[in-house]
Design a protein around this motif. Structure first.
Motif, PDB file in Angstrom:
ATOM      1  N   GLU A  59       0.827  -1.209   0.000  1.00  0.00           N
ATOM      2  CA  GLU A  59       0.000   0.000   0.000  1.00  0.00           C
ATOM      3  C   GLU A  59       0.861   1.260   0.000  1.00  0.00           C
ATOM      4  O   GLU A  59       0.428   2.311  -0.466  1.00  0.00           O
ATOM      5  N   ASP A  60       2.061   1.149   0.541  1.00  0.00           N
ATOM      6  CA  ASP A  60       2.960   2.310   0.616  1.00  0.00           C
ATOM      7  C   ASP A  60       4.375   1.853   0.259  1.00  0.00           C
ATOM      8  O   ASP A  60       5.240   1.712   1.124  1.00  0.00           O
ATOM      9  N   PRO A  61       4.638   1.577  -1.042  1.00  0.00           N
ATOM     10  CA  PRO A  61       5.919   0.978  -1.454  1.00  0.00           C
ATOM     11  C   PRO A  61       7.134   1.849  -1.201  1.00  0.00           C
ATOM     12  O   PRO A  61       8.264   1.358  -1.265  1.00  0.00           O
ATOM     13  N   HIS A  62       6.927   3.130  -0.911  1.00  0.00           N
ATOM     14  CA  HIS A  62       8.067   4.020  -0.671  1.00  0.00           C
ATOM     15  C   HIS A  62       8.351   4.193   0.822  1.00  0.00           C
ATOM     16  O   HIS A  62       9.232   4.972   1.191  1.00  0.00           O
ATOM     17  N   ASN A  63       7.609   3.478   1.648  1.00  0.00           N
ATOM     18  CA  ASN A  63       7.805   3.576   3.090  1.00  0.00           C
ATOM     19  C   ASN A  63       9.010   2.721   3.480  1.00  0.00           C
ATOM     20  O   ASN A  63       8.945   1.491   3.504  1.00  0.00           O
ATOM     21  N   GLU A  64      10.120   3.379   3.790  1.00  0.00           N
ATOM     22  CA  GLU A  64      11.365   2.652   4.081  1.00  0.00           C
ATOM     23  C   GLU A  64      11.254   1.806   5.337  1.00  0.00           C
ATOM     24  O   GLU A  64      11.781   0.687   5.399  1.00  0.00           O
ATOM     25  N   ALA A  97      15.087 -11.570   1.203  1.00  0.00           N
ATOM     26  CA  ALA A  97      15.597 -10.590   2.162  1.00  0.00           C
ATOM     27  C   ALA A  97      16.875  -9.937   1.648  1.00  0.00           C
ATOM     28  O   ALA A  97      17.059  -8.721   1.789  1.00  0.00           O
ATOM     29  N   GLU A  98      17.747 -10.741   1.053  1.00  0.00           N
ATOM     30  CA  GLU A  98      19.019 -10.209   0.531  1.00  0.00           C
ATOM     31  C   GLU A  98      18.778  -9.175  -0.563  1.00  0.00           C
ATOM     32  O   GLU A  98      19.421  -8.128  -0.607  1.00  0.00           O
ATOM     33  N   ARG A  99      17.814  -9.460  -1.444  1.00  0.00           N
ATOM     34  CA  ARG A  99      17.509  -8.489  -2.510  1.00  0.00           C
ATOM     35  C   ARG A  99      16.958  -7.187  -1.933  1.00  0.00           C
ATOM     36  O   ARG A  99      17.335  -6.089  -2.376  1.00  0.00           O
ATOM     37  N   LEU A 100      16.073  -7.316  -0.958  1.00  0.00           N
ATOM     38  CA  LEU A 100      15.459  -6.121  -0.385  1.00  0.00           C
ATOM     39  C   LEU A 100      16.469  -5.307   0.414  1.00  0.00           C
ATOM     40  O   LEU A 100      16.541  -4.082   0.282  1.00  0.00           O
ATOM     41  N   TRP A 101      17.291  -5.989   1.229  1.00  0.00           N
ATOM     42  CA  TRP A 101      18.314  -5.250   1.970  1.00  0.00           C
ATOM     43  C   TRP A 101      19.357  -4.661   1.024  1.00  0.00           C
ATOM     44  O   TRP A 101      19.919  -3.599   1.296  1.00  0.00           O
ATOM     45  N   GLY A 102      19.613  -5.355  -0.092  1.00  0.00           N
ATOM     46  CA  GLY A 102      20.534  -4.803  -1.079  1.00  0.00           C
ATOM     47  C   GLY A 102      20.024  -3.493  -1.643  1.00  0.00           C
ATOM     48  O   GLY A 102      20.780  -2.523  -1.796  1.00  0.00           O
ATOM     49  N   SER A 103      18.721  -3.445  -1.950  1.00  0.00           N
ATOM     50  CA  SER A 103      18.124  -2.204  -2.462  1.00  0.00           C
ATOM     51  C   SER A 103      18.174  -1.098  -1.416  1.00  0.00           C
ATOM     52  O   SER A 103      18.502   0.055  -1.714  1.00  0.00           O
ATOM     53  N   GLU A 107      20.228   2.565  -1.462  1.00  0.00           N
ATOM     54  CA  GLU A 107      19.518   3.835  -1.304  1.00  0.00           C
ATOM     55  C   GLU A 107      20.047   4.660  -0.133  1.00  0.00           C
ATOM     56  O   GLU A 107      20.165   5.879  -0.223  1.00  0.00           O
ATOM     57  N   SER A 108      20.349   3.983   0.988  1.00  0.00           N
ATOM     58  CA  SER A 108      20.693   4.727   2.199  1.00  0.00           C
ATOM     59  C   SER A 108      22.165   4.628   2.584  1.00  0.00           C
ATOM     60  O   SER A 108      22.712   5.552   3.179  1.00  0.00           O
ATOM     61  N   ALA A 109      22.785   3.469   2.274  1.00  0.00           N
ATOM     62  CA  ALA A 109      24.197   3.220   2.619  1.00  0.00           C
ATOM     63  C   ALA A 109      24.466   3.345   4.108  1.00  0.00           C
ATOM     64  O   ALA A 109      25.599   3.581   4.521  1.00  0.00           O
ATOM     65  N   ALA A 111      24.839   1.869   8.004  1.00  0.00           N
ATOM     66  CA  ALA A 111      25.528   0.668   8.481  1.00  0.00           C
ATOM     67  C   ALA A 111      24.569  -0.491   8.713  1.00  0.00           C
ATOM     68  O   ALA A 111      24.907  -1.646   8.455  1.00  0.00           O
ATOM     69  N   ASP A 112      23.363  -0.196   9.202  1.00  0.00           N
ATOM     70  CA  ASP A 112      22.416  -1.273   9.493  1.00  0.00           C
ATOM     71  C   ASP A 112      22.004  -2.000   8.224  1.00  0.00           C
ATOM     72  O   ASP A 112      21.985  -3.233   8.187  1.00  0.00           O
ATOM     73  N   ALA A 113      21.675  -1.265   7.174  1.00  0.00           N
ATOM     74  CA  ALA A 113      21.268  -1.893   5.919  1.00  0.00           C
ATOM     75  C   ALA A 113      22.413  -2.683   5.295  1.00  0.00           C
ATOM     76  O   ALA A 113      22.218  -3.793   4.793  1.00  0.00           O
ATOM     77  N   LEU A 114      23.605  -2.117   5.341  1.00  0.00           N
ATOM     78  CA  LEU A 114      24.776  -2.821   4.805  1.00  0.00           C
ATOM     79  C   LEU A 114      25.047  -4.109   5.586  1.00  0.00           C
ATOM     80  O   LEU A 114      25.346  -5.154   5.000  1.00  0.00           O
ATOM     81  N   ARG A 115      24.925  -4.038   6.910  1.00  0.00           N
ATOM     82  CA  ARG A 115      25.171  -5.211   7.748  1.00  0.00           C
ATOM     83  C   ARG A 115      24.118  -6.288   7.493  1.00  0.00           C
ATOM     84  O   ARG A 115      24.440  -7.476   7.363  1.00  0.00           O
ATOM     85  N   LYS A 116      22.849  -5.884   7.414  1.00  0.00           N
ATOM     86  CA  LYS A 116      21.787  -6.862   7.192  1.00  0.00           C
ATOM     87  C   LYS A 116      21.945  -7.537   5.826  1.00  0.00           C
ATOM     88  O   LYS A 116      21.660  -8.735   5.684  1.00  0.00           O
TER      89      LYS A 116
END
Length: 231
Positions: A59-64, A97-103, A107-109, A111-116
């Motif tokens: 419903e809100d695909p841009h909600n990070e 999960a890997e694809r989504l965390w990769g995206s 986008e944000s770079a 540390a949490d997203a990179l680690r996940k």
């Protein structure tokens, strides 16, 4: 009136997310060693939470925030599937999960997203290792470790936990293929990385104990008895 309706909808949405997050937190704390029969229940609850998050994200695909919750739920589902021996389903969830965390990392770079993202790679490699699905498992571990070592905040407990886990699993894989010297080297590297962390922290201590035991085993297998006794 429209503004009031919008605020009420946001409050209801936040409460719904909070309820699901609380349920997931409680489910994650279950000690399944004593109640293994509850594992399928936990899997169903995690799958329901994932479905909920995916619907909200649709419903809100841009909600990070929602996308991060979907990605975390995918990791949890993948880990539970692996514990149940459903390795194909586990890999599918972990790859999603890997694809989504990769995206998110692109986008944000942060540390949490990179680690996940790196944790997903390491989890995929681990599931391949325990299931006998061998293609690319070594390269998956190396890529995960390389990504973890490039992330800022190297001394945070979360970062040390992720890196030590990946290095430990990689060392076990190497030992199982007869590469004992390399397994020893990787294990020593993992122990050195933990020296930079907060000493006395239970997560760090648990890793140090497990890695020290592994190191002694690898040394014994190489007949380095004197070194093994020092561990």
């Amino acid at each position: 009136m429209a503004e009031q309706e919008r605020l009420r909808a946001e409050r209801d949405f936040s409460r719904a997310l909070g309820a699901v997050d609380e349920m997931l937190s409680e489910v994650g704390e279950w000690d399944l060693r004593d109640t293994p029969q509850m594992e399928p229940v936990r899997r169903r609850l995690l799958q329901k939470a994932l479905t909920f998050y995916q619907a909200m994200a649709g419903e809100d695909p841009h909600n990070e925030l929602l996308r991060r919750r979907v990605a975390n739920a995918q990791i949890n589902v993948g880990e539970i599937q692996a514990q149940l021996g459903a390795y194909t389903d586990s890999l599918a969830a972990l790859r999603a999960a890997e694809r989504l965390w990769g995206s998110l990392a692109e986008e944000s770079a942060d540390a949490d997203a990179l680690r996940k993202h790196a944790i997903c790679l390491a989890s995929i490699a681990r599931v391949k290792m325990i299931s006998g699905i061998s293609p690319d498992v070594v390269s998956d571990f190396r890529r995960a470790i390389s990504e973890l070592q490039r992330i800022p905040q190297q001394n945070s407990v979360g970062q040390l936990d992720a890196l030590a886990t990946a290095l430990a699993n990689y060392a076990v894989l190497l030992s199982e293929t007869g590469e004992l010297e390399e397994a020893e080297r990787i294990t020593r590297e993992a122990l050195r990385s933990l020296e930079e962390g907060p000493q006395g922290n239970p997560v760090v201590q648990q890793h140090q104990g497990s890695l020290t035991n592994n190191l002694a085993k690898f040394l014994m297998q190489q007949e380095k008895l004197d070194e093994a006794e020092e561990q």
